[in-house]
Design a protein around this motif. Structure first.
Motif, PDB file in Angstrom:
ATOM      1  N   LYS A  25       6.801   5.200   5.247  1.00  0.00           N
ATOM      2  CA  LYS A  25       5.381   5.412   4.980  1.00  0.00           C
ATOM      3  C   LYS A  25       4.551   4.254   5.517  1.00  0.00           C
ATOM      4  O   LYS A  25       3.405   4.434   5.958  1.00  0.00           O
ATOM      5  CB  LYS A  25       5.145   5.577   3.478  1.00  0.00           C
ATOM      6  CG  LYS A  25       3.765   6.107   3.139  1.00  0.00           C
ATOM      7  CD  LYS A  25       3.677   6.512   1.690  1.00  0.00           C
ATOM      8  CE  LYS A  25       2.373   7.246   1.394  1.00  0.00           C
ATOM      9  NZ  LYS A  25       2.260   8.535   2.106  1.00  0.00           N
ATOM     10  N   HIS A  39       0.838  -1.197   0.000  1.00  0.00           N
ATOM     11  CA  HIS A  39       0.000   0.000   0.000  1.00  0.00           C
ATOM     12  C   HIS A  39       0.878   1.253   0.000  1.00  0.00           C
ATOM     13  O   HIS A  39       0.643   2.192  -0.765  1.00  0.00           O
ATOM     14  CB  HIS A  39      -0.907  -0.025   1.230  1.00  0.00           C
ATOM     15  CG  HIS A  39      -2.078   0.887   1.119  1.00  0.00           C
ATOM     16  ND1 HIS A  39      -3.126   0.874   2.009  1.00  0.00           N
ATOM     17  CD2 HIS A  39      -2.386   1.850   0.228  1.00  0.00           C
ATOM     18  CE1 HIS A  39      -4.010   1.785   1.666  1.00  0.00           C
ATOM     19  NE2 HIS A  39      -3.579   2.390   0.591  1.00  0.00           N
ATOM     20  N   LYS A  55       1.460   3.938  -3.356  1.00  0.00           N
ATOM     21  CA  LYS A  55       1.222   5.380  -3.269  1.00  0.00           C
ATOM     22  C   LYS A  55       2.440   6.167  -3.735  1.00  0.00           C
ATOM     23  O   LYS A  55       2.325   7.140  -4.482  1.00  0.00           O
ATOM     24  CB  LYS A  55       0.880   5.767  -1.831  1.00  0.00           C
ATOM     25  CG  LYS A  55      -0.502   5.355  -1.387  1.00  0.00           C
ATOM     26  CD  LYS A  55      -0.777   5.884   0.020  1.00  0.00           C
ATOM     27  CE  LYS A  55      -2.185   5.573   0.463  1.00  0.00           C
ATOM     28  NZ  LYS A  55      -2.479   6.112   1.811  1.00  0.00           N
ATOM     29  N   CYS A 105       3.269   5.471  -7.632  1.00  0.00           N
ATOM     30  CA  CYS A 105       2.273   6.058  -8.531  1.00  0.00           C
ATOM     31  C   CYS A 105       2.389   7.572  -8.607  1.00  0.00           C
ATOM     32  O   CYS A 105       1.954   8.174  -9.582  1.00  0.00           O
ATOM     33  CB  CYS A 105       0.869   5.664  -8.083  1.00  0.00           C
ATOM     34  SG  CYS A 105       0.430   3.962  -8.494  1.00  0.00           S
ATOM     35  N   SER A 106       2.945   8.182  -7.592  1.00  0.00           N
ATOM     36  CA  SER A 106       3.048   9.645  -7.600  1.00  0.00           C
ATOM     37  C   SER A 106       4.438  10.142  -7.985  1.00  0.00           C
ATOM     38  O   SER A 106       4.590  11.257  -8.472  1.00  0.00           O
ATOM     39  CB  SER A 106       2.677  10.206  -6.219  1.00  0.00           C
ATOM     40  OG  SER A 106       3.564   9.726  -5.232  1.00  0.00           O
ATOM     41  N   ALA A 145      -1.792  -1.867  -7.068  1.00  0.00           N
ATOM     42  CA  ALA A 145      -2.467  -0.632  -7.457  1.00  0.00           C
ATOM     43  C   ALA A 145      -3.467  -0.880  -8.572  1.00  0.00           C
ATOM     44  O   ALA A 145      -4.577  -0.333  -8.564  1.00  0.00           O
ATOM     45  CB  ALA A 145      -1.436   0.411  -7.893  1.00  0.00           C
ATOM     46  N   LYS A 160      -6.736   8.785  -2.805  1.00  0.00           N
ATOM     47  CA  LYS A 160      -5.526   8.728  -1.989  1.00  0.00           C
ATOM     48  C   LYS A 160      -5.400   7.400  -1.249  1.00  0.00           C
ATOM     49  O   LYS A 160      -4.307   6.974  -0.890  1.00  0.00           O
ATOM     50  CB  LYS A 160      -5.514   9.880  -0.977  1.00  0.00           C
ATOM     51  CG  LYS A 160      -5.598  11.256  -1.628  1.00  0.00           C
ATOM     52  CD  LYS A 160      -4.509  11.467  -2.653  1.00  0.00           C
ATOM     53  CE  LYS A 160      -4.600  12.852  -3.277  1.00  0.00           C
ATOM     54  NZ  LYS A 160      -3.613  13.046  -4.353  1.00  0.00           N
ATOM     55  N   GLU A 161      -6.525   6.761  -0.997  1.00  0.00           N
ATOM     56  CA  GLU A 161      -6.493   5.485  -0.299  1.00  0.00           C
ATOM     57  C   GLU A 161      -6.078   4.356  -1.226  1.00  0.00           C
ATOM     58  O   GLU A 161      -5.363   3.445  -0.856  1.00  0.00           O
ATOM     59  CB  GLU A 161      -7.867   5.188   0.306  1.00  0.00           C
ATOM     60  CG  GLU A 161      -7.873   3.995   1.261  1.00  0.00           C
ATOM     61  CD  GLU A 161      -7.046   4.226   2.504  1.00  0.00           C
ATOM     62  OE1 GLU A 161      -6.665   3.228   3.149  1.00  0.00           O
ATOM     63  OE2 GLU A 161      -6.773   5.388   2.840  1.00  0.00           O
ATOM     64  N   HIS A 162      -6.559   4.430  -2.479  1.00  0.00           N
ATOM     65  CA  HIS A 162      -6.246   3.415  -3.486  1.00  0.00           C
ATOM     66  C   HIS A 162      -5.710   4.107  -4.733  1.00  0.00           C
ATOM     67  O   HIS A 162      -6.460   4.418  -5.649  1.00  0.00           O
ATOM     68  CB  HIS A 162      -7.494   2.606  -3.824  1.00  0.00           C
ATOM     69  CG  HIS A 162      -8.054   1.853  -2.676  1.00  0.00           C
ATOM     70  ND1 HIS A 162      -7.421   0.771  -2.111  1.00  0.00           N
ATOM     71  CD2 HIS A 162      -9.198   2.047  -1.958  1.00  0.00           C
ATOM     72  CE1 HIS A 162      -8.161   0.316  -1.108  1.00  0.00           C
ATOM     73  NE2 HIS A 162      -9.218   1.073  -0.990  1.00  0.00           N
ATOM     74  N   PRO A 163      -4.418   4.373  -4.782  1.00  0.00           N
ATOM     75  CA  PRO A 163      -3.853   5.107  -5.913  1.00  0.00           C
ATOM     76  C   PRO A 163      -4.025   4.347  -7.217  1.00  0.00           C
ATOM     77  O   PRO A 163      -3.960   3.136  -7.261  1.00  0.00           O
ATOM     78  CB  PRO A 163      -2.370   5.232  -5.544  1.00  0.00           C
ATOM     79  CG  PRO A 163      -2.119   4.091  -4.616  1.00  0.00           C
ATOM     80  CD  PRO A 163      -3.388   3.923  -3.839  1.00  0.00           C
TER      81      PRO A 163
END
Length: 202
Positions: free
Chosen positions: A39, A17, A21, A24-25, A65, A100-103
């Motif tokens: 994190k 998880h 995040k 993906c960002s 993801a 934001k919870e599931h990118p």
């Protein structure tokens, strides 16, 4: 006392998880193992109980993801109902406000697609293919001709739009995305939008 299989799986999910995040960002190269474990609120040493290298956790995190992305979460709904294409495109292009919870893996930096590590490229490709196939299935239900080719073209357009938008400042970014959204939806909805009852994906 050894950890139970359930505890080990929960730990692995926490790492995935957190990694999803970050990847993906920021993309593969900008993320460190230290960042991932921080994190996940876990010690750095716990990482190697589950993964052998950063490329290994990247591969697993991208699959994680992809399976939790908003398109994947609507599989049951779309077995019998129509998804509104405009809603899908708009949801994707709201990358800066995404789940934001599931990118979503659609947020990938395109640099990962041409990474020097084969495992990274393969993970990116697998997620890309999954998204194309998902959209193609929706388009087939809408009666689209050449659904797979149209889906592939659409995903490429979406990824390219986000990649370019990241480099723009406001309000150029907003205007650019708005124009791209109009073009993409226009291509997808030709001869279909007036005949189908849409269900918005939120």
């Amino acid at each position: 006392m050894p950890y139970t299989p359930q505890h080990k799986e929960q730990t692995r999910q926490r790492i995935l998880h957190a990694a999803a995040k970050l990847f993906c960002s920021q993309g593969f190269d900008r993320v460190t193992l230290t960042q991932i474990m921080k994190k996940a609120n876990m010690t750095h040493g716990a990482f190697y109980a589950h993964f052998s290298a950063k490329s290994s956790v990247y591969e697993a995190a991208m699959a994680f993801a992809s399976s939790h992305a908003f398109w994947a979460r609507d599989d049951k709904q779309t077995e019998s109902k129509e998804i509104h294409i405009k809603a899908l495109v708009a949801r994707y292009l709201r990358w800066s406000k995404n789940d934001k919870e599931h990118p979503s893996p659609l947020e990938f930096l395109v640099t990962d697609a041409a990474h020097k590590e084969e495992k990274v490229r393969q993970a990116y490709q697998a997620c890309f293919d999954s998204l194309v196939e998902r959209l193609a299935a929706i388009l087939q239900k809408r009666g689209s001709q050449n659904a797979y080719a149209l889906a592939e073209e659409t995903v490429v357009s979406l990824v390219g739009t986000v990649a370019m938008a990241r480099s723009f400042t406001q309000p150029l970014q907003k205007d650019f995305i708005k124009r791209a959204q109009k073009r993409i939806v226009g291509r997808l909805n030709v001869n279909h939008e007036k005949t189908l009852e849409p269900v918005y994906v939120m």
